[in-house]
Scaffold this active site. Structure first.
Site, mmCIF file in Angstrom:
data_model
loop_
_atom_site.group_PDB
_atom_site.id
_atom_site.type_symbol
_atom_site.label_atom_id
_atom_site.label_comp_id
_atom_site.label_asym_id
_atom_site.label_seq_id
_atom_site.Cartn_x
_atom_site.Cartn_y
_atom_site.Cartn_z
ATOM 1 C CG LEU A 83 -19.036 51.567 -15.545
ATOM 2 C CD1 LEU A 83 -19.706 52.446 -14.452
ATOM 3 C CD2 LEU A 83 -20.075 50.217 -15.710
ATOM 4 C CB CYS A 84 -13.885 52.378 -20.486
ATOM 5 S SG CYS A 84 -13.244 53.663 -19.475
ATOM 6 C CG HIS A 85 -18.685 53.334 -24.273
ATOM 7 N ND1 HIS A 85 -19.096 54.362 -23.449
ATOM 8 C CD2 HIS A 85 -19.954 52.683 -24.613
ATOM 9 C CE1 HIS A 85 -20.208 54.460 -23.295
ATOM 10 N NE2 HIS A 85 -20.761 53.600 -24.048
ATOM 11 C CG MET A 121 -11.773 57.135 -18.956
ATOM 12 S SD MET A 121 -11.525 57.805 -17.424
ATOM 13 C CE MET A 121 -10.543 56.471 -16.499
ATOM 14 C CD GLU A 122 -10.471 55.009 -24.137
ATOM 15 O OE1 GLU A 122 -11.386 54.019 -24.103
ATOM 16 O OE2 GLU A 122 -10.559 56.180 -23.825
ATOM 17 C CG ASP A 136 7.949 45.300 -14.361
ATOM 18 O OD1 ASP A 136 8.181 44.555 -13.395
ATOM 19 O OD2 ASP A 136 8.239 44.818 -15.475
#
EC number: 4.6.1.17
Length: 166
Positions: A83-85, A121-122, A136
């Site tokens: 739901l992130c733009h 969020m970014e 990793d």
């Protein structure tokens, strides 16, 4: 233009009144300068951190690769978080700092833009992806590493103004 979905009774904005997931309509919001800073850590064995600092791992320069991965993660956030733009980021900076006193790499990400929605969020995604990349690249020598303390440190801009973690 449709009205933005109202927040639910508990303040959640990504659900409509029927409880369905929605991407928030930000078209009526003012464009403002927005900056978010997030942080986190990758805890590891002392020998693993030494190998990172001395660039002694077979996969290469862990910190540089993780920095680039974090930047890519910020740019790909709407592909990962439903739901992130999609945003026109104007800045993504990711720093990875070895902390030998605590056997960890400290990660900080800063994202910025001028827009109608925040970049929290970014910034968080940048930290998470950078941390996962450290894992990793080092997992062959240390499977016990832990990603910890991924959190928002601060944000500015928008209707809610400035917020800083305590």
């Amino acid at each position: 233009m449709t009205d933005p979905a109202p927040a639910t009774a508990d303040g959640l904005t990504h659900f409509d009144t029927a409880g369905n997931a929605v991407m928030v309509d930000v078209s009526a919001k003012d464009e403002t300068e927005r900056v978010a800073v997030a942080g986190g850590c990758v805890e590891m064995a002392p020998a693993t951190l030494r190998a990172i600092i001395e660039r002694g791992l077979k996969k290469g320069d862990v910190l540089s690769v993780a920095q680039l991965a974090g930047i890519m993660g910020a740019k790909r956030t709407p592909d990962l978080i439903p739901l992130c733009h999609p945003l026109a980021l104007t800045k993504v900076a990711v720093e990875l700092t070895p902390d030998p006193d605590h056997d960890r790499v400290v990660i900080t990400a800063t994202c910025a833009l001028r827009g109608r929605t925040g970049v929290e969020m970014e910034a968080l995604t940048a930290v998470a992806v950078a941390g996962l990349t450290v894992y990793d690249m080092c997992k062959a020598v240390d499977k016990g590493m832990r990603l910890t303390d991924i959190r928002l440190l601060s944000k500015t801009g928008g209707k809610s103004g400035t917020w800083t973690a305590s």
